[in-house]
Design a protein around this motif. Sequence first.
Motif, mmCIF file in Angstrom:
data_model
loop_
_atom_site.group_PDB
_atom_site.id
_atom_site.type_symbol
_atom_site.label_atom_id
_atom_site.label_comp_id
_atom_site.label_asym_id
_atom_site.label_seq_id
_atom_site.Cartn_x
_atom_site.Cartn_y
_atom_site.Cartn_z
ATOM 1 N N TRP A 167 -1.842 0.659 5.422
ATOM 2 C CA TRP A 167 -2.488 0.622 4.120
ATOM 3 C C TRP A 167 -1.555 0.043 3.059
ATOM 4 C CZ3 TRP A 167 -6.376 0.198 1.169
ATOM 5 C CH2 TRP A 167 -6.366 0.632 -0.146
ATOM 6 N N ARG A 168 -0.350 0.570 2.963
ATOM 7 C CA ARG A 168 0.627 0.140 1.970
ATOM 8 C C ARG A 168 1.944 -0.111 2.690
ATOM 9 N NH1 ARG A 168 1.421 3.866 -3.090
ATOM 10 N NH2 ARG A 168 -0.215 2.504 -3.874
ATOM 11 N N ARG A 212 5.479 -0.043 3.759
ATOM 12 C CA ARG A 212 6.555 0.921 3.501
ATOM 13 C C ARG A 212 7.660 0.703 4.514
ATOM 14 N NH1 ARG A 212 3.924 6.462 1.559
ATOM 15 N NH2 ARG A 212 1.991 5.612 0.752
ATOM 16 N N GLN A 236 8.468 0.016 -1.047
ATOM 17 C CA GLN A 236 7.045 0.340 -1.016
ATOM 18 C C GLN A 236 6.260 -0.674 -1.831
ATOM 19 O OE1 GLN A 236 5.762 4.485 -1.158
ATOM 20 N NE2 GLN A 236 4.654 3.971 -3.006
ATOM 21 N N GLU A 237 5.145 -1.096 -1.276
ATOM 22 C CA GLU A 237 4.240 -1.995 -1.987
ATOM 23 C C GLU A 237 3.659 -1.236 -3.175
ATOM 24 O OE1 GLU A 237 0.760 -5.051 -0.513
ATOM 25 O OE2 GLU A 237 1.198 -3.273 0.670
ATOM 26 N N ASN A 289 0.938 -1.917 -5.199
ATOM 27 C CA ASN A 289 -0.512 -1.767 -5.220
ATOM 28 C C ASN A 289 -1.123 -2.355 -3.950
ATOM 29 O OD1 ASN A 289 -3.244 -1.706 -5.734
ATOM 30 N ND2 ASN A 289 -3.122 -2.747 -7.700
ATOM 31 N N PRO A 290 -1.566 -1.514 -3.013
ATOM 32 C CA PRO A 290 -2.123 -2.018 -1.758
ATOM 33 C C PRO A 290 -3.451 -2.763 -1.924
ATOM 34 C CG PRO A 290 -2.358 0.358 -1.867
ATOM 35 C CD PRO A 290 -1.548 -0.053 -3.059
ATOM 36 N N TYR A 339 6.764 -5.346 -4.776
ATOM 37 C CA TYR A 339 7.394 -4.337 -3.928
ATOM 38 C C TYR A 339 8.508 -3.681 -4.726
ATOM 39 C CZ TYR A 339 4.991 -6.900 -0.258
ATOM 40 O OH TYR A 339 4.036 -7.513 0.506
#
Length: 194
Positions: A91-92, A94, A108-109, A111-112, A139
Amino acid sequence: MQYPLELTFKLWALAPQISVVDPQGNLVFYVKQKLFKLKEAITIFADAERTRPLYYIKADRIIDFSARYDFSDSNGASVGAVKRRGLKSLWRARYDIFDGDTTTLNIQEKNPWVKIADALFAEIPILGIFTGYVFNPVYLVNRADGTVVMRLEKIPTFLSRKFIIKPVEQISDREEQQILLSLIMMLLLERNRG
């Protein structure tokens, strides 16, 4: 190192290639990934002619969704490692950054939804070629306490892929090495997004 750093993917190359330059246009890193490798092994060079290796990145296993990528310098000394968080990255995006066996930082991204909108927009005939202008992922590199220390963002471009790395907080030289190598490896793994 002087910031912001600009990362540019060479668009028309068969094998992924990244140039990293400082604000004065001086080459900091040059990366060329080899095609058709079962076990990833990447060399990061100080020059585009690939004569001065600076770092090596090696996967700990053959083609795996959650492989760990270990970094070493030109003398073979360990610098750190990065590992995708497996299913949590569907989903995102990481990634965990390691110093030895300890997780010290993570990527971490932000906004997915950006990658979902990008994928949908890319499917629209003719308009899809302009996704590089519209949807640009960001990111964030965080410490364990959640403090953002560095930021990587895609620059709106038509055909090439350009990213900017900007520091947010003070970091040590070792953390800087680990973060930059991790961001390069992450971009190579995530290059099909955005």
